[in-house]
Design a protein around this motif. Sequence first.
Motif, short mmCIF file in Angstrom:
data_model
loop_
_atom_site.label_atom_id
_atom_site.label_comp_id
_atom_site.label_asym_id
_atom_site.label_seq_id
_atom_site.Cartn_x
_atom_site.Cartn_y
_atom_site.Cartn_z
N ALA A 27 -3.94 19.92 -11.23
CA ALA A 27 -3.31 21.17 -11.65
C ALA A 27 -2.29 21.64 -10.61
O ALA A 27 -1.21 22.14 -10.96
N ARG A 28 -2.62 21.49 -9.34
CA ARG A 28 -1.70 21.91 -8.28
C ARG A 28 -0.44 21.04 -8.27
O ARG A 28 0.66 21.53 -8.00
N LEU A 29 -0.59 19.75 -8.56
CA LEU A 29 0.53 18.82 -8.50
C LEU A 29 1.27 18.69 -9.82
O LEU A 29 2.16 17.84 -9.95
N ALA A 30 0.90 19.51 -10.81
CA ALA A 30 1.55 19.42 -12.12
C ALA A 30 3.07 19.61 -11.98
O ALA A 30 3.53 20.49 -11.26
N GLY A 31 3.80 18.75 -12.67
CA GLY A 31 5.26 18.82 -12.61
C GLY A 31 5.89 17.96 -11.54
O GLY A 31 7.11 17.80 -11.52
N THR A 32 5.09 17.39 -10.66
CA THR A 32 5.63 16.53 -9.59
C THR A 32 5.57 15.05 -9.94
O THR A 32 6.12 14.22 -9.22
N GLY A 33 4.86 14.71 -11.02
CA GLY A 33 4.66 13.30 -11.35
C GLY A 33 3.56 12.65 -10.54
O GLY A 33 3.37 11.44 -10.61
N LEU A 34 2.81 13.45 -9.77
CA LEU A 34 1.73 12.95 -8.93
C LEU A 34 0.40 13.51 -9.43
O LEU A 34 0.37 14.53 -10.12
N GLY B 52 0.51 9.69 10.60
CA GLY B 52 -0.89 10.09 10.69
C GLY B 52 -1.08 11.58 10.49
O GLY B 52 -2.07 12.01 9.89
N PHE B 53 -0.13 12.38 10.99
CA PHE B 53 -0.21 13.83 10.81
C PHE B 53 -0.18 14.17 9.33
O PHE B 53 -0.98 14.99 8.84
N ASP B 54 0.75 13.56 8.59
CA ASP B 54 0.83 13.82 7.15
C ASP B 54 -0.45 13.39 6.45
O ASP B 54 -0.93 14.07 5.53
N ARG B 55 -1.03 12.29 6.89
CA ARG B 55 -2.25 11.82 6.25
C ARG B 55 -3.43 12.75 6.55
O ARG B 55 -4.30 12.95 5.71
N LEU C 14 0.82 -1.20 0.00
CA LEU C 14 0.00 0.00 0.00
C LEU C 14 0.85 1.26 0.00
O LEU C 14 0.48 2.28 -0.58
N GLU C 15 2.00 1.20 0.66
CA GLU C 15 2.89 2.36 0.70
C GLU C 15 3.60 2.55 -0.64
O GLU C 15 3.74 3.67 -1.13
N ARG C 16 4.08 1.47 -1.24
CA ARG C 16 4.92 1.56 -2.44
C ARG C 16 4.13 1.58 -3.74
O ARG C 16 4.64 2.01 -4.77
N SER D 246 -3.44 11.79 -1.97
CA SER D 246 -2.96 10.68 -1.15
C SER D 246 -1.54 10.25 -1.52
O SER D 246 -0.89 9.55 -0.75
N GLU D 247 -1.05 10.65 -2.70
CA GLU D 247 0.28 10.24 -3.15
C GLU D 247 1.38 11.23 -2.77
O GLU D 247 2.56 10.93 -2.95
N VAL D 248 1.01 12.39 -2.25
CA VAL D 248 2.00 13.44 -1.99
C VAL D 248 2.86 13.05 -0.80
O VAL D 248 2.34 12.80 0.29
N PRO D 249 4.18 12.99 -0.95
CA PRO D 249 5.04 12.64 0.20
C PRO D 249 5.09 13.75 1.23
O PRO D 249 4.78 14.92 0.94
N GLY D 250 5.49 13.40 2.44
CA GLY D 250 5.51 14.37 3.53
C GLY D 250 6.41 15.56 3.27
O GLY D 250 6.09 16.68 3.69
N ARG D 251 7.51 15.34 2.59
CA ARG D 251 8.44 16.46 2.34
C ARG D 251 7.77 17.54 1.50
O ARG D 251 7.88 18.74 1.79
N LEU D 252 7.04 17.13 0.45
CA LEU D 252 6.34 18.12 -0.38
C LEU D 252 5.20 18.78 0.39
O LEU D 252 4.93 19.97 0.19
N LEU D 253 4.55 18.03 1.28
CA LEU D 253 3.47 18.63 2.08
C LEU D 253 3.99 19.76 2.94
O LEU D 253 3.30 20.77 3.16
N ARG D 254 5.19 19.61 3.44
CA ARG D 254 5.74 20.63 4.35
C ARG D 254 6.46 21.75 3.62
O ARG D 254 6.51 22.87 4.12
N ASP D 255 7.01 21.45 2.43
CA ASP D 255 7.79 22.48 1.73
C ASP D 255 6.96 23.22 0.69
O ASP D 255 6.75 24.43 0.79
N ARG D 256 6.46 22.48 -0.28
CA ARG D 256 5.79 23.11 -1.42
C ARG D 256 4.31 23.36 -1.18
O ARG D 256 3.74 24.33 -1.69
N PHE D 257 3.66 22.48 -0.42
CA PHE D 257 2.22 22.60 -0.20
C PHE D 257 1.93 22.74 1.29
O PHE D 257 1.08 22.04 1.85
#
Length: 506
Positions: free
Chosen positions: A423-430, A468-471, A321-323, A434-445
């Motif tokens: 549209a918001r995730l354009a250019g990230t490959g996502l 759970g916080f990221d989710r 489920l993670e990968r 639910s697919e956004v990694p935690g690093r992008l959640l904290r930096d870009r979004f």
Amino acid sequence: MTLARTWSVGLAGVRGAMVEVEVDIAAGLPGVVLVGLPDAVVRQSVDRVRAAIANAGGEFPVRRVTIGLSPASMPKQGSGFDLALAAAVLAAAGAVPEAAVDRLVLLGELGLDGSVRAIRGVLPAVLAAARAGHGQVVVPAANAAEAALVDRVEVLAVATLTQLVAHLRGAERLTAHLRGAEPALPPVPELGDVVGQAAGRRAVEIAAAGGHHLYLAGPPGAGKTMLAERLPGLLPPLDDEAALEVTAIHSVAGTLPPEAPLVTRPTFEAPHHSATMAALIGGGSGQIRPGALCRAHRGVLFLDEAPEFPRAVLDTLRQPLERGQVTIQRAAGAATFPCRAQLVLAANPCPCATAAGDTACTCSPLERRRYQARLSGPLLDRVDLRVELPPVTRAAWLDGLPAPESTAVVAARVARARAVAGARLAGTGLSLNSEVPGRLLRDRFAVPRASLRLAERALERGSISVRGFDRVVRVAWTVADLAGRTVPCADDVAEALGMRLQRAAA
């Protein structure tokens, strides 16, 4: 001494690999030698080919026949090499021109009477042939519609070995099988049929919009299964790339309906709670086949009565489920299958499972805890939305309340939310929240700290983990997309957090 060669395709997971089939006929004691790491089914193909050639009016050479399958280091499995072996033997014996089979790719199992039978995995095999630059592929007539989904290859459908021989000799040429019109799909289950359960309907909508995993708990008859079955109808149709990917998985699994070979809708898999680990994840003693999780790729995997599944079987879902993919290792090799599916778990609150809910429960608190503990914490930590469904009331069932929103209305809202997220995730490959990694959640979004106060307090108290916080943040973005907001507000985070903590509070 005569040498002839042709081509077939071997499968490893849902990827095809070209296999060169060489046949050498030399003087010496009559016999057949088959080399190139064949399994038992491939070794038995010699007997099938011999009988098929004889019953088709030909003659198997009574000399020393050496058959090589290259690359020799790759294990060869299944009966799909039969037709290629027969064509190469006939070409080496001079029964058909060698040039006619030299670049031809042949797939199919032979019956002893010379009939050509359907096989699994035709679509990924034809895709592999197209990538390798082959222009023509011969397939069983029963697999022709599936093979014709690949545009860059001419598909020739044969029903018998006699028909193939006539084509190779130029006596009766086969015509290319053209891709037919897609059949009309049956209607999806209607979300408006679900009585009451506003919280459950809201959770299903959020799950569809963001691709989140979902846990539904409640007494029998509350609507858990109905809500899960209606989730695929809220998801957008598969694009061309995803449709071919999902179709290839079902082709390898042997679950592709012949009347509708292209899977264009998100799939729904609901294995019984007695399913084994191999049935759920994939495996097999011979050729490795995808399990229910892989067949639900780009769709929904629904585990009804989830606590009744063996805990060890459920916990094997955690890493895939993670990968988004699962690799199954065997001594003879490995196979990798994509499995980016939405998981939906459904459970009764306790073993007695009375329709009246907690008011009529006869289970002790210890029994309830043991029952709920069958779902491990690490597995539930990967589930974004957890909803407790109450029993359906008489008013909701009989008093003629206004009809709830239909599948079409909710699906349109889900499509708009997915478009905003894409549209918001354009250019990230996502493409999904639910697919956004935690690093992008904290930096870009990043979400404003003022909106995250409730989630931060829950993290400090230990009510949720860092995962759970990221989710919670991912779900908050989905709630904001559904509401048309550009950034999640405090209410969005509170709703996301409440759906995550609901089971713990209960």
